[in-house]
Design a protein around this motif. Structure first.
Motif, short mmCIF file in Angstrom:
data_model
loop_
_atom_site.label_atom_id
_atom_site.label_comp_id
_atom_site.label_asym_id
_atom_site.label_seq_id
_atom_site.Cartn_x
_atom_site.Cartn_y
_atom_site.Cartn_z
N THR A 107 0.83 -1.20 0.00
CA THR A 107 0.00 0.00 0.00
C THR A 107 0.86 1.25 0.00
N LEU A 108 1.86 1.29 0.88
CA LEU A 108 2.75 2.45 0.93
C LEU A 108 3.53 2.60 -0.38
N LYS A 109 3.94 1.49 -0.94
CA LYS A 109 4.68 1.54 -2.21
C LYS A 109 3.83 2.17 -3.31
N ILE A 110 2.59 1.74 -3.42
CA ILE A 110 1.71 2.29 -4.45
C ILE A 110 1.54 3.80 -4.27
N PHE A 111 1.31 4.22 -3.04
CA PHE A 111 1.11 5.65 -2.82
C PHE A 111 2.41 6.44 -2.99
N CYS A 112 3.54 5.84 -2.68
CA CYS A 112 4.82 6.50 -2.97
C CYS A 112 4.98 6.70 -4.47
N LEU A 113 4.66 5.68 -5.24
CA LEU A 113 4.76 5.80 -6.70
C LEU A 113 3.81 6.88 -7.23
N LEU A 114 2.60 6.93 -6.69
CA LEU A 114 1.64 7.94 -7.11
C LEU A 114 2.12 9.35 -6.77
N ARG A 115 2.86 9.47 -5.68
CA ARG A 115 3.38 10.78 -5.24
C ARG A 115 4.71 11.15 -5.91
N GLY A 116 5.24 10.26 -6.74
CA GLY A 116 6.46 10.59 -7.45
C GLY A 116 7.74 10.33 -6.69
N ILE A 117 7.67 9.51 -5.66
CA ILE A 117 8.88 9.15 -4.91
C ILE A 117 9.74 8.26 -5.81
N ARG A 118 11.04 8.55 -5.82
CA ARG A 118 11.96 7.74 -6.63
C ARG A 118 11.95 6.30 -6.14
N LYS A 119 11.98 5.36 -7.08
CA LYS A 119 11.86 3.93 -6.76
C LYS A 119 12.91 3.47 -5.75
N GLU A 120 14.11 3.98 -5.86
CA GLU A 120 15.17 3.54 -4.95
C GLU A 120 14.96 4.05 -3.52
N ARG A 121 14.01 4.98 -3.31
CA ARG A 121 13.74 5.54 -1.98
C ARG A 121 12.51 4.91 -1.32
N ILE A 122 11.72 4.17 -2.10
CA ILE A 122 10.42 3.71 -1.60
C ILE A 122 10.54 2.78 -0.40
N ASN A 123 11.42 1.81 -0.42
CA ASN A 123 11.54 0.89 0.73
C ASN A 123 11.95 1.64 1.98
N TYR A 124 12.92 2.54 1.84
CA TYR A 124 13.37 3.32 2.99
C TYR A 124 12.23 4.17 3.56
N ILE A 125 11.54 4.89 2.70
CA ILE A 125 10.46 5.77 3.15
C ILE A 125 9.33 4.96 3.76
N SER A 126 8.97 3.84 3.15
CA SER A 126 7.91 2.99 3.69
C SER A 126 8.26 2.51 5.09
N GLU A 127 9.49 2.09 5.29
CA GLU A 127 9.90 1.61 6.61
C GLU A 127 9.99 2.74 7.63
N GLU A 128 10.43 3.91 7.21
CA GLU A 128 10.47 5.05 8.12
C GLU A 128 9.06 5.44 8.56
N LEU A 129 8.13 5.45 7.62
CA LEU A 129 6.75 5.75 7.97
C LEU A 129 6.18 4.68 8.90
N ALA A 130 6.47 3.42 8.59
CA ALA A 130 5.99 2.32 9.44
C ALA A 130 6.55 2.45 10.86
N LYS A 131 7.82 2.82 10.98
CA LYS A 131 8.41 3.02 12.32
C LYS A 131 7.75 4.19 13.02
N SER A 132 7.60 5.31 12.30
CA SER A 132 7.02 6.52 12.89
C SER A 132 5.60 6.31 13.38
N PHE A 133 4.83 5.51 12.66
CA PHE A 133 3.43 5.29 13.01
C PHE A 133 3.18 3.97 13.73
N GLY A 134 4.24 3.28 14.13
CA GLY A 134 4.09 2.06 14.91
C GLY A 134 3.50 0.90 14.13
N LEU A 135 3.85 0.79 12.87
CA LEU A 135 3.32 -0.28 12.02
C LEU A 135 4.36 -1.30 11.59
#
Length: 140
Positions: free
Chosen positions: A49-77
């Motif tokens: 889910t986070l990957k899809i929304f990152c792609l929709l928002r124009g996040i570079r593919k090489e950053r998606i895993n990092y950003i998804s995990e940072e968001l998951a950590k920040s929101f306790g997921l």
């Protein structure tokens, strides 16, 4: 009206100098939105889910895993990231929906009852979330 879901009937509203009545396509790039009722796809994991929304928002593919995990950590997921969202509790669905809203550091974020169903610690975490710490698509 502010999210583009309803037609504006009276008055004017602007985001970054753009008029909602005439520039909604451009403004939608500047808005993060967490609706009152979670709009998640049950068959996808939180990570997908986070990957899809990152792609929709124009996040570079090489950053998606990092950003998804940072968001998951920040929101306790983090421990739920690879589970299908159908298995999420109501509070975890709200966390994921709120995390989606902040992807790409939008100029405006609309949150409709983002902490409903969350435990007190999670509510505090969401309310204290600092967007300035968020890694955008431009940052290394």
């Amino acid at each position: 009206m502010m999210t583009g879901d309803e037609r504006i009937t009276f008055g004017s509203a602007y985001v970054k100098g753009l008029n909602l009545a005439s520039d909604m396509n451009e403004i939608s790039k500047e808005i993060g939105y967490c609706p009152q009722f979670d709009a998640l796809l049950d068959d996808l994991t939180g990570r997908e889910t986070l990957k899809i929304f990152c792609l929709l928002r124009g996040i570079r593919k090489e950053r998606i895993n990092y950003i998804s995990e940072e968001l998951a950590k920040s929101f306790g997921l983090m421990k739920h990231l690879d589970k299908e969202t159908r298995a999420y509790s109501g509070g975890n669905k709200r966390k994921l929906s709120t995390a989606i809203a902040v992807i790409g550091s939008p100029s405006v974020i609309y949150l409709d009852e983002p902490t409903t169903g969350m435990d007190p610690a999670a509510k505090t975490s969401v309310m204290e979330y600092d967007l300035s710490l968020y890694v955008t698509q431009e940052n290394p």
